[in-house]
Write an enzyme that holds these catalytic residues in place. Structure first.
Site, PDB file in Angstrom:
ATOM      1  N   HIS A  49      81.665  43.636  97.022  1.00 33.77           N
ATOM      2  CA  HIS A  49      81.132  43.465  95.660  1.00 33.77           C
ATOM      3  C   HIS A  49      82.232  43.714  94.634  1.00 33.77           C
ATOM      4  CE1 HIS A  49      80.614  47.814  96.406  1.00 33.77           C
ATOM      5  NE2 HIS A  49      80.871  47.940  95.104  1.00 33.77           N
ATOM      6  N   TYR A  88      86.807  54.578  87.525  1.00 36.10           N
ATOM      7  CA  TYR A  88      85.788  54.236  88.520  1.00 36.10           C
ATOM      8  C   TYR A  88      86.021  52.841  89.107  1.00 36.10           C
ATOM      9  CZ  TYR A  88      81.219  53.651  90.680  1.00 36.10           C
ATOM     10  OH  TYR A  88      80.205  53.445  91.584  1.00 36.10           O
ATOM     11  N   GLY A 166      54.538  56.250  20.414  1.00 36.46           N
ATOM     12  CA  GLY A 166      53.148  56.059  20.039  1.00 36.46           C
ATOM     13  C   GLY A 166      52.251  56.963  20.858  1.00 36.46           C
ATOM     14  N   PRO A 167      50.954  56.938  20.603  1.00 33.25           N
ATOM     15  CA  PRO A 167      50.022  57.845  21.279  1.00 33.25           C
ATOM     16  C   PRO A 167      49.897  57.534  22.772  1.00 33.25           C
ATOM     17  CG  PRO A 167      48.832  56.215  19.980  1.00 33.25           C
ATOM     18  CD  PRO A 167      50.276  56.057  19.632  1.00 33.25           C
ATOM     19  N   PRO A 168      49.433  58.515  23.563  1.00 33.35           N
ATOM     20  CA  PRO A 168      49.226  58.274  24.998  1.00 33.35           C
ATOM     21  C   PRO A 168      48.258  57.114  25.228  1.00 33.35           C
ATOM     22  CG  PRO A 168      49.090  60.621  24.498  1.00 33.35           C
ATOM     23  CD  PRO A 168      49.135  59.905  23.178  1.00 33.35           C
ATOM     24  N   GLY A 169      48.540  56.330  26.268  1.00 34.24           N
ATOM     25  CA  GLY A 169      47.661  55.226  26.625  1.00 34.24           C
ATOM     26  C   GLY A 169      47.860  53.958  25.823  1.00 34.24           C
ATOM     27  N   SER A 173      54.850  52.685  28.478  1.00 32.15           N
ATOM     28  CA  SER A 173      55.498  52.686  29.799  1.00 32.15           C
ATOM     29  C   SER A 173      55.356  51.336  30.480  1.00 32.15           C
ATOM     30  CB  SER A 173      54.898  53.788  30.674  1.00 32.15           C
ATOM     31  OG  SER A 173      55.088  55.059  30.094  1.00 32.15           O
TER      32      SER A 173
END
Length: 280
Positions: A49, A88, A166-169, A173
């Site tokens: 082999h 080997y 400006g105000p939240p909501g 963002s």
């Protein structure tokens, strides 16, 4: 055996012919950084082999290897080093080898990373995909090497600043994100500044959003990031060149109420703002 991709493998070819032996030699010379094949006799059955090992120039699928050699050979991914396989496969004294055994381990892993960077494909994301183990082990060193050999040019353009209050909501963002998404190359090109000193995760994204702001960035730094001159922002363990083209700042309050120190005047800040809107 799964048809996986391998770079280093060993093989056994039972009852070979001299043509088979020559085919192995040609395969090694054509595809390997280092390869060796030796003639052996099985100690118990005396079956002739070939015992071989290959360190390929490029990864190859098992099916491709068998197609180029023989479908009857036995292939396994090699776990030993090149020099161990050399010992080997050459033990019978009759063998063929070509190339030089490659050094294994950290130094070789890092050299592959360096080669990728020098070839111009050296973003951190590409390194993470192509060299995940080295990236995990040596992330900090890789990052510093990229900065050294391919420094990021400083900013010499005016960063466009949009201030929505400006105000939240009221949709401040949402509007900032929609506008940033339209201008960015993709979502990874948008950076949300976390509260505090650090800019961790900043990688020269073109768009920066400073959301729900009420004075938690020092005033002198705010003036500098909103200007046109070179500036480095602080990350943990170092600094990053600030080069962003756009900044959105959202707040519930107007610019004249952001900072509480004595003699605060928002004139210099407002002068750097291209678009200032009250959103109700």
């Amino acid at each position: 055996m799964s048809n996986s991709t391998v770079r280093r493998f060993c093989f056994t070819w039972n009852n070979y012919t001299e043509l088979n032996y020559a085919l192995c030699q040609e395969f090694i010379k054509k595809y390997c950084k280092y390869g060796i094949v030796g003639k052996e006799l099985a100690p118990t059955t005396n079956t002739p082999h070939l015992q071989g090992f290959c360190n390929l120039q490029k990864p190859m699928r098992f099916s491709t290897i068998k197609k180029r050699l023989d479908n009857g050979i036995h292939i396994e991914k090699s776990m030993g080093s090149d020099t161990q396989n050399q010992t080997y496969c050459s033990k019978s004294g009759e063998f063929f080898e070509a190339g030089d055994p490659q050094c294994q381990g950290k130094r070789n892993d890092l050299q592959s990373v360096v080669d990728t960077i020098q070839a111009g494909n050296g973003s951190l994301s590409s390194i993470a995909n192509e060299h995940p183990t080295a990236y995990i082990r040596y992330f900090r060193g890789i990052q510093e090497y990229i900065k050294t050999v391919r420094p990021i040019p400083p900013r010499y353009h005016k960063t466009e600043v949009r201030y929505y209050h400006g105000p939240p909501g009221s949709g401040k963002s949402r509007r900032a994100l929609e506008e940033a998404t339209a201008l960015a190359s993709d979502l990874n090109d948008i950076y949300y500044k976390p509260r505090g000193t650090w800019w961790d995760g900043y990688k020269q994204q073109s768009c920066v959003i400073i959301d729900d702001f009420y004075g938690w960035i020092k005033y002198d730094e705010m003036l500098k990031i909103c200007d046109r001159y070179p500036y480095k922002v602080q990350i943990k363990g170092g600094f990053e060149e600030f080069t962003s083209k756009y900044i959105w700042i959202t707040s519930n309050i107007d610019t004249n109420l952001l900072y509480k120190f004595n003699d605060y005047n928002d004139t210099a800040f407002v002068r750097r703002i291209e678009i200032k809107l009250l959103i109700e």
